[in-house]
Design a protein around this motif. Structure first.
Motif, PDB file in Angstrom:
ATOM      1  N   LEU B  84      43.440  65.931  12.586  1.00 35.07           N
ATOM      2  CA  LEU B  84      44.623  66.773  12.496  1.00 35.07           C
ATOM      3  C   LEU B  84      44.246  68.224  12.260  1.00 35.07           C
ATOM      4  O   LEU B  84      44.691  69.124  12.974  1.00 35.07           O
ATOM      5  N   ILE B  85      43.405  68.437  11.262  1.00 38.03           N
ATOM      6  CA  ILE B  85      43.002  69.816  10.984  1.00 38.03           C
ATOM      7  C   ILE B  85      42.276  70.419  12.185  1.00 38.03           C
ATOM      8  O   ILE B  85      42.513  71.564  12.566  1.00 38.03           O
ATOM      9  N   VAL B  88      44.590  71.345  15.146  1.00 39.26           N
ATOM     10  CA  VAL B  88      45.379  72.556  14.905  1.00 39.26           C
ATOM     11  C   VAL B  88      44.501  73.789  15.109  1.00 39.26           C
ATOM     12  O   VAL B  88      44.887  74.747  15.789  1.00 39.26           O
ATOM     13  N   ALA B  89      43.296  73.744  14.520  1.00 38.73           N
ATOM     14  CA  ALA B  89      42.379  74.869  14.703  1.00 38.73           C
ATOM     15  C   ALA B  89      42.030  75.038  16.175  1.00 38.73           C
ATOM     16  O   ALA B  89      41.967  76.159  16.691  1.00 38.73           O
TER      17      ALA B  89
ATOM     18  N   PHE C  13      50.498  73.647   8.075  1.00 32.04           N
ATOM     19  CA  PHE C  13      49.195  73.291   8.618  1.00 32.04           C
ATOM     20  C   PHE C  13      48.108  74.203   8.104  1.00 32.04           C
ATOM     21  O   PHE C  13      47.001  73.773   7.822  1.00 32.04           O
ATOM     22  N   LEU C  16      47.179  73.208   4.741  1.00 29.03           N
ATOM     23  CA  LEU C  16      46.449  71.943   4.812  1.00 29.03           C
ATOM     24  C   LEU C  16      44.992  72.194   5.174  1.00 29.03           C
ATOM     25  O   LEU C  16      44.075  71.620   4.602  1.00 29.03           O
ATOM     26  N   MET C  17      44.807  73.102   6.133  1.00 24.61           N
ATOM     27  CA  MET C  17      43.466  73.423   6.585  1.00 24.61           C
ATOM     28  C   MET C  17      42.654  74.036   5.455  1.00 24.61           C
ATOM     29  O   MET C  17      41.503  73.675   5.240  1.00 24.61           O
TER      30      MET C  17
END
Lengths: 254, 335, 299
Positions: B84-85, B88-89, C13, C16-17
């Motif tokens: 997920l991370i 997104v990145a 997000f 979260l990151m």
């Protein structure tokens, strides 16, 4: 319908695409409230001239003046020039052959988009304004529909409303009915006629629809090989042409 | 009876009206009446049953499996978290990369070209090592505190590597998405007097994103599987995915088959779940663009994140955004 | 409006990151202070002082190398001979212990980038490794031996000529078979024939598993590891006598940003104490069933 005030001024416009000179020195003056129809064979330069007026095409040389904003063609698009072009565009409304409505927005949102984003109008005010114009083109009941649900003629009328919502000084029409099925052309031309007769909008229309031209135009311009060969009011065009090319074209089209 | 005497090459006649059907014919019509889906499920169950019997026959240590099942399954959260991370990145990187690839600015174009070429042209596993082991070497020349910025933990190196790698691949997806927005849309926005930023934000990117979301969903599913590669860097048990956990307990107890089968199972279930949602996403997002919803799912309907390998192109429609993306994805793996 | 929801999602997000990135970071020793060895104002002058100041010793261990080190996930703890030795060292230093699990070839290459402080992983002292690592006193000595499949035709070491032998990569067994093993103060006798084909693996246990499957003819590893495999059911048997005894020691990084020599000297002191007070012998008996803590000559 004409007035002394000149809204659009095109001076000695030239446009090259590569080596090909498509516009070879065009001069136009459009007065407030005038309806000007530009017609001629494809490639004669009429659409190019129209798109140069709001700088969707960059003129190779010449001067464009709209509502007091005066810009020279050619040269680099510096930041200052880009902003001036933007200001010019705010004062012109354009209706495209392919409608180009924003598919992810509803009809109403499409019409509201310009005032809200470009003019920073408050949402409620923009909504009221948009509904008015939608109503003007007869599509108020389609306000919450997405463009894909509308017929071509309806989409084009929404596009007209979208351009009108910016309250421009002049409306530019680039072959607005060429992509429509025959039975839908009438409703769009009807809306355009309303613009001219009821709203006294200044309009420059590129089209093949000679019936519309005869009824609504104040002035017609015949384009041939990059220049305006002949211009004049409809009666002149249809009865007293000077050039054989004009006659030939009209005979072919009518 | 006449029907009994039919030989090779002749067709057995259907039960004539008035004549009672033979047992065989009764079975045949019964089987035909069972819906296709049910038969499919039966086939799958049969495969699993055969596998189960096979494993039992070779002495699969099911007790050991049950004992260590929870430990291996617990790694699933790492897969989801990391993927997920990283996705997104990667999306942020892909958007910047795409704008760079479309830019007339030589710096933007050059940098984005270098980025995509490198990270698509080298194996992900090499990239992970470069980041984990190579970066610290660069940092050595610097003083503290900057030096320690170059020393990433195994799991952080993994996330950075996945983000950079997938960002490069997704750049093409985003570029195709932005380009799939027809030129007329740009012109309409310009004609209204929008600035570049307004044009992109209000008109272009919303349309591009809708086109791009299904492929990004597929990338996410592929990325979940690539999380397993981080094991090569030796992360702590806390951050270990099912593969690494299976690797640890399977190796030390000499139960590799049992351990890796369980790890594979966890990944399979994860990808299956997300593929299911992926398909629904594709039908939902397609609604604004194609009147027939089926067309879209047929083009994109391969789940499990194949990255575009071997998918049929159903012809090129001029104004259809999805086919532009399909074309790009076909070429992606050849570069 | 749509914009607000999008912004909220993006913010979620992003946070979260950041959380994920922060949690996932190893802290370098002392959170990365100034690396120059100043002595004033309580700055740690070397690694030992840093560890004592932090109260934590970060030890690297291979998580799947029983009976030296293995992970018991039922209890969530590490167990094994190396584990116990390391735990005892930490206790005697008066600090807590934290486990790291890098791969073996990362460990033996040095340049740990301050990711962990000490390796207690049954590492053999070799001259090459001593160039990048600071070794402690040996804490035990393990016989290295060979194994073949149970019931194999190969019954003596010289019958290995022309065969394939599996070893863990970058291990002393690989160097031995390549005849390039250099153990300080120890004379190596190469008894395995020279023409053997080597197959390297990430760790011993993988090599042993390939031996069981018959993909290789023999495997070379520490004898305790081989017997451990036999005990847990692998169908292999020992071949001949041990071929050498290797001193195994703890190691620290010569390249650590704080000087690790005083630290490893202290570890050596502790190991000597553990030798003389019998702790090591006790642990060895527990895990190996015999006392491997004294040096033996090759048989």
């Amino acid at each position: 319908m004409s007035n002394d005030q000149v809204v659009v001024h095109v001076e000695d416009l030239h446009k090259y695409f590569g080596d090909l000179e498509v516009v070879r020195g065009v001069n136009i003056e459009v007065h407030l409230g005038e309806v000007v129809v530009m017609f001629g064979r494809s490639g004669a330069g009429k659409s190019t001239v129209l798109r140069c007026i709001n700088f969707l095409e960059d003129p190779t040389s010449g001067v464009i003046e709209v509502d007091g904003i005066r810009l020279e063609g050619g040269g680099h698009r510096t930041r200052a020039k880009r902003e001036q072009i933007r200001q010019l565009r705010i004062r012109t409304g354009m209706v495209f052959q392919q409608f180009n409505l924003f598919p992810q927005l509803t009809t109403l949102e499409n019409v509201m988009e310009g005032p809200i984003t470009v003019k920073h109008m408050p949402e409620e005010q923009a909504r009221g304004l948009a509904l008015t114009f939608l109503d003007r083109v007869g599509l108020a009941e389609k306000a919450n529909q997405y463009p894909i649900r509308l017929s071509g003629g309806q989409q084009q009328r929404v596009a007209i409303a979208r351009a009108l919502a910016m309250e421009p000084k002049v409306m530019l029409f680039d072959e607005p009915t060429s992509a429509l099925d025959p039975e839908l052309i009438g409703e769009v031309l009807g809306a355009m006629k309303t613009l001219a007769t009821e709203m006294h909008m200044t309009m420059i229309v590129v089209t093949h629809e000679m019936g519309f031209a005869r009824e609504v135009a104040d002035r017609m311009m015949f384009f041939n090989e990059g220049v305006i060969l002949e211009e004049g009011p409809p009666e002149h065009m249809f009865q007293h042409t000077r050039f054989p090319e004009t006659r030939k074209f009209l005979d072919a089209v009518l | 009876m006449a029907s009994e005497q039919t030989g090779v090459g002749t067709v057995r006649p259907p039960a004539a009206p008035g004549r009672p059907p033979t047992a065989r014919q009764r079975v045949e019509s019964l089987v035909l009446s069972i819906p296709y889906r049910v038969k499919l499920v039966v086939v799958w169950i049969a495969i699993f049953v055969i596998l189960a019997i096979g494993f039992a026959a070779v002495g699969f240590d099911t007790d050991w499996m049950l004992e260590h099942l929870w430990f291996i399954v617990k790694g699933a959260w790492v897969v989801l978290f990391v993927a997920l991370i990283s996705i997104v990145a990667a999306t942020v990187l892909a958007l910047l990369g795409a704008l760079g690839r479309l830019s007339k600015n030589p710096v933007a174009y050059g940098v984005s070209g270098f980025y995509t070429s490198f990270f698509r042209g080298t194996p992900l596993i090499v990239q992970l090592f470069l980041i984990y082991l190579g970066l610290p070497q660069i940092g050595i020349a610097l003083r503290e505190p900057y030096r320690s910025w170059f020393v990433l933990s195994a799991i952080t190196a993994g996330m950075v590597g996945l983000s950079l790698n997938y960002g490069a691949y997704m750049t093409e997806i985003f570029r195709a998405g932005i380009q799939s927005v027809s030129h007329g849309q740009y012109e309409a926005a310009d004609a209204l007097g929008m600035t570049y930023k307004q044009k992109m934000q209000r008109v272009v990117l919303p349309q591009a994103l809708r086109v791009v979301i299904p492929p990004v969903g597929n990338e996410f599913i592929a990325m979940m599987k690539d999380v397993a590669l981080i094991a090569i860097l030796g992360q702590d048990v806390f951050w270990s995915d099912p593969f690494r956990r299976a690797n640890i307990v399977g190796t030390q107890d000499f139960r590799n088959l049992e351990a890796y089968v369980m790890a594979a199972g966890v990944f399979w279930i994860l990808t299956a779940i997300f593929t299911f949602f992926q398909r629904r996403l594709e039908t939902k997002v397609g609604k604004g663009y194609v009147r027939g919803v089926d067309a879209r799912t047929r083009w994109f309907g391969g789940g499990g994140g194949d990255r575009g390998v071997g998918r049929p192109t159903a012809g090129i429609a001029v104004h259809d955004p999805s086919s532009a993306i399909e074309q790009v994805k076909q070429t992606q793996d050849h570069e | 409006m749509r914009k607000r929801r999008l912004f909220a999602l993006v913010a979620l997000f992003a946070s979260l990151m950041l959380v994920g990135a922060a949690c996932a970071e190893d802290e370098p020793a002392g959170g990365g202070g100034d690396g120059s060895p100043t002595d004033g104002a309580g700055e740690p002058a070397n690694l030992l002082e840093q560890i004592e100041a932090d109260g934590v010793l970060r030890v690297a261990t291979d998580p799947k190398y029983p009976p030296q080190s293995s992970y018991n996930e039922a209890t969530g703890t590490w167990e094994g001979f190396d584990i116990d030795v390391a735990t005892e060292i930490a206790t005697r230093l008066g600090v807590d212990i934290e486990w790291k699990t890098p791969t073996w070839n990362v460990l033996t290459a040095g340049r740990w980038s301050d990711r962990w402080d000490l390796s207690v992983g049954s590492m053999t002292i070799t001259e090459e490794r001593a160039e990048v690592l600071n070794f402690s006193e040996p804490y035990y000595f393990t016989p290295a031996g060979l194994a073949v499949q149970a019931g194999s035709d190969i019954t003596s070491i010289d019958q290995l000529a022309g065969k394939t032998i599996g070893v863990c990569g970058a291990c002393t067994y690989e160097f031995y078979l390549n005849r390039s093993l250099n153990i300080p103060n120890y004379e190596i006798e190469y008894v395995v024939p020279e023409d053997v084909t080597l197959k390297t693996y990430d760790t011993d246990t993988t090599a042993i598993q390939d031996l069981v499957l018959g993909r290789i003819d023999a495997a070379m590893s520490a004898v305790p590891t081989l017997t451990g495999a036999i005990d847990s059911g692998s169908e292999i048997e020992l071949l001949g006598e041990p071929v050498f005894y290797e001193p195994l020691a703890a190691a620290a990084d010569t390249d650590a940003s704080l000087d690790s020599q005083p630290f490893i000297d202290r570890v050596s002191e502790i190991i000597e104490e553990m030798h003389s007070d019998g702790t090591l012998t006790e642990l060895s008996n527990t895990w190996y069933g015999e006392d491997l803590t004294t040096q033996q000559a090759a048989a």
